[in-house]
Design an enzyme around this catalytic site. Structure first.
Site, short mmCIF file in Angstrom:
data_model
loop_
_atom_site.label_atom_id
_atom_site.label_comp_id
_atom_site.label_asym_id
_atom_site.label_seq_id
_atom_site.Cartn_x
_atom_site.Cartn_y
_atom_site.Cartn_z
N SER A 16 -9.96 -1.24 3.30
CA SER A 16 -9.40 -1.21 4.37
C SER A 16 -9.28 0.18 5.29
CB SER A 16 -8.15 -2.57 4.78
OG SER A 16 -8.81 -3.35 4.13
N ARG B 210 0.72 -1.05 -0.47
CA ARG B 210 -0.06 -0.17 0.23
C ARG B 210 0.94 1.39 -0.60
NH1 ARG B 210 -2.61 -3.92 -0.52
NH2 ARG B 210 -4.50 -4.42 -0.08
N GLU C 133 -4.54 3.63 5.76
CA GLU C 133 -3.87 3.65 4.82
C GLU C 133 -5.42 4.06 4.19
OE1 GLU C 133 -5.11 -1.06 3.55
OE2 GLU C 133 -6.14 -0.19 1.98
N1 EPU Z 1 -10.31 -10.51 10.95
C1 EPU Z 1 -11.37 -10.85 12.37
N2 EPU Z 1 -12.24 -9.83 12.35
C2 EPU Z 1 -12.75 -9.16 11.60
C3 EPU Z 1 -11.96 -8.94 10.26
C4 EPU Z 1 -10.54 -9.95 10.42
O1 EPU Z 1 -10.62 -11.41 13.31
O2 EPU Z 1 -13.21 -8.27 11.99
C5 EPU Z 1 -9.51 -11.91 11.08
C6 EPU Z 1 -9.56 -12.19 10.00
O3 EPU Z 1 -10.26 -14.09 10.20
C7 EPU Z 1 -8.43 -13.29 9.04
C8 EPU Z 1 -7.35 -12.09 9.18
O4 EPU Z 1 -8.13 -10.80 10.06
O5 EPU Z 1 -7.63 -14.03 9.69
C9 EPU Z 1 -7.33 -11.12 8.34
O6 EPU Z 1 -9.06 -10.78 7.86
P1 EPU Z 1 -9.18 -11.05 6.00
O7 EPU Z 1 -8.81 -12.07 5.32
O8 EPU Z 1 -10.61 -10.75 5.91
O9 EPU Z 1 -8.10 -9.94 5.20
P2 EPU Z 1 -7.68 -8.67 5.74
O10 EPU Z 1 -5.89 -8.93 5.80
O11 EPU Z 1 -7.84 -8.20 6.43
C10 EPU Z 1 -6.74 -7.64 3.16
C11 EPU Z 1 -6.85 -6.91 2.67
C12 EPU Z 1 -8.03 -6.04 2.12
C13 EPU Z 1 -8.39 -7.17 0.51
C14 EPU Z 1 -8.45 -8.30 1.57
C15 EPU Z 1 -9.01 -10.37 0.89
C16 EPU Z 1 -5.74 -5.07 3.54
C17 EPU Z 1 -5.42 -3.71 4.74
N3 EPU Z 1 -6.90 -4.97 3.23
O12 EPU Z 1 -7.85 -7.34 4.69
O13 EPU Z 1 -7.72 -5.25 0.76
O14 EPU Z 1 -9.55 -6.69 -0.27
O15 EPU Z 1 -7.42 -8.47 2.58
O16 EPU Z 1 -7.92 -10.52 0.50
O17 EPU Z 1 -3.99 -5.50 3.28
C18 EPU Z 1 -8.48 -3.18 0.82
O18 EPU Z 1 -6.98 -3.12 0.83
O19 EPU Z 1 -9.03 -2.03 0.97
C19 EPU Z 1 -8.70 -4.03 1.11
C20 EPU Z 1 -10.12 -4.48 1.52
#
Ligand code: EPU
Length: 306
Positions: free
Chosen positions: A228, A175, A298
């Protein structure tokens, strides 16, 4: 009054073909939040955009380059100077290389390349922004980022003219890029070329459909949001931290921490930028207090906050 608002500068701005004055921006963001641009220009021709940027630099007028507005929080008092949006949406496919205009949406490009039986771009179905915006912050989804397929990007640096940047020159990272955080700040992205592989387009579409279903279940994409809100801290996840701190459902006005995913803030309708900003500050403070962890936004906050 701002020092750039001289008669001569206002005259120059008003003479830009297609320019709009005091133009609302909220509807041009996925959050649906924010005040107006002093001046707003939306153009498909890169040359028109380049001329406007060059002019702003010569006249000392602040400018902001707007993409699809999907990772952005615009202040309630709007944005100073000229807001420029490039909407060139062309694409060319040569073998396994695809060149796309900065104004094309990543999701649209994902479908286009699948139709052309190319693989390796399926992740883009989860990226809400434009190609230009994706270069600007090395957008990604499902663990895959643009830099993994990017050959180069074409752009424009005021005072220096058209440029072609390699991924190394762009300093792409999670990012971030030289455009967002480094030496290329203020430069325009005109187009990007990606290298894909030949493959079965139907399989690509099936994969994208599955990924989209997953995203529908885990992210509040039906409500207005900015993607995000925070970057994931190294080795952890912002969403997990927000949930563990018990902050899902926390609100400021109509801005609410999503109950579905902790790293999303949704605009339930009528949220102000000030609401969102207060909520972001509160979440950061609480996560710091509970876990000693520092969340880094972000979402990019732009405009007049004072
Ligand atoms: N989790 C929780 N509680 C929540 C949300 C997530 O415990 O409320 C845990 C999930 O269970 C998982 C971990 O956190 O173990 C990661 O969550 P998730 O797989 O939803 O992915 P993320 O890291 O939150 C990233 C990107 C997203 C992208 C998703 C899908 C970032 C900041 N975000 O989210 O990108 O869509 O992966 O792969 O890197 C964006 O950048 O705008 C964005 C939406």
């Amino acid at each position: 009054m701002s020092s750039w608002k001289t008669r001569a500068n206002l005259g120059w701005l008003r003479a830009l073909p297609g320019v709009k004055e005091d133009e609302p921006l909220a509807s041009r963001t996925s959050f649906g939040i924010g005040g107006p641009a002093d001046f707003f220009l939306e153009v498909a021709r890169p040359e028109a955009c380049e001329k406007a940027i060059e002019g702003c630099c010569e006249h000392g007028i602040p400018y902001l380059l707007l993409g699809a507005g999907t990772n952005l929080l615009i202040a309630d008092k709007g944005v100073e100077g000229l807001v420029i949006r490039i909407v060139n949406r062309e694409h060319q496919i040569e073998g396994t290389r695809v060149r796309a205009g900065a104004g094309l949406k990543m999701m649209r490009l994902a479908r286009i390349v699948a139709d052309a039986n190319l693989r390796g771009f399926e992740f883009a179905i989860g990226v809400p922004g434009s190609v230009g915006g994706a270069v600007y912050q090395d957008a990604g989804c499902w663990g895959k980022e643009l830099r993994e397929v990017l050959v180069d990007a074409e752009g424009y640096v005021p005072g220096k003219g058209p440029q072609r940047w390699s991924p190394i020159q762009l300093q792409l990272g999670y990012r971030t890029s030289a455009l967002r955080d480094g030496a290329l700040k203020g430069a325009l992205v005109v187009a990007a070329t990606v290298q894909l592989q030949r493959g079965d387009g139907e399989e690509a579409k099936q994969l994208m459909a599955r990924l989209t279903r997953e995203r529908n279940e885990t992210q509040p994409i039906k409500t207005k949001n900015c993607g995000s809100v925070f970057k994931n801290p190294p080795g952890d996840s912002a969403g997990r931290l927000v949930q563990a701190a018990g902050l899902k459902g926390m609100r400021e006005g109509a801005a609410v921490v999503s109950t579905l995913h902790g790293n999303f803030i949704v605009n339930e309708g009528g949220a102000t930028a000030a609401d969102v900003r207060r909520l972001i500050d509160n979440v950061m403070a609480e996560v710091r207090r509970r876990f000693g962890a520092e969340l880094e936004p972000e979402v990019e906050m732009v405009g007049r906050w004072k």
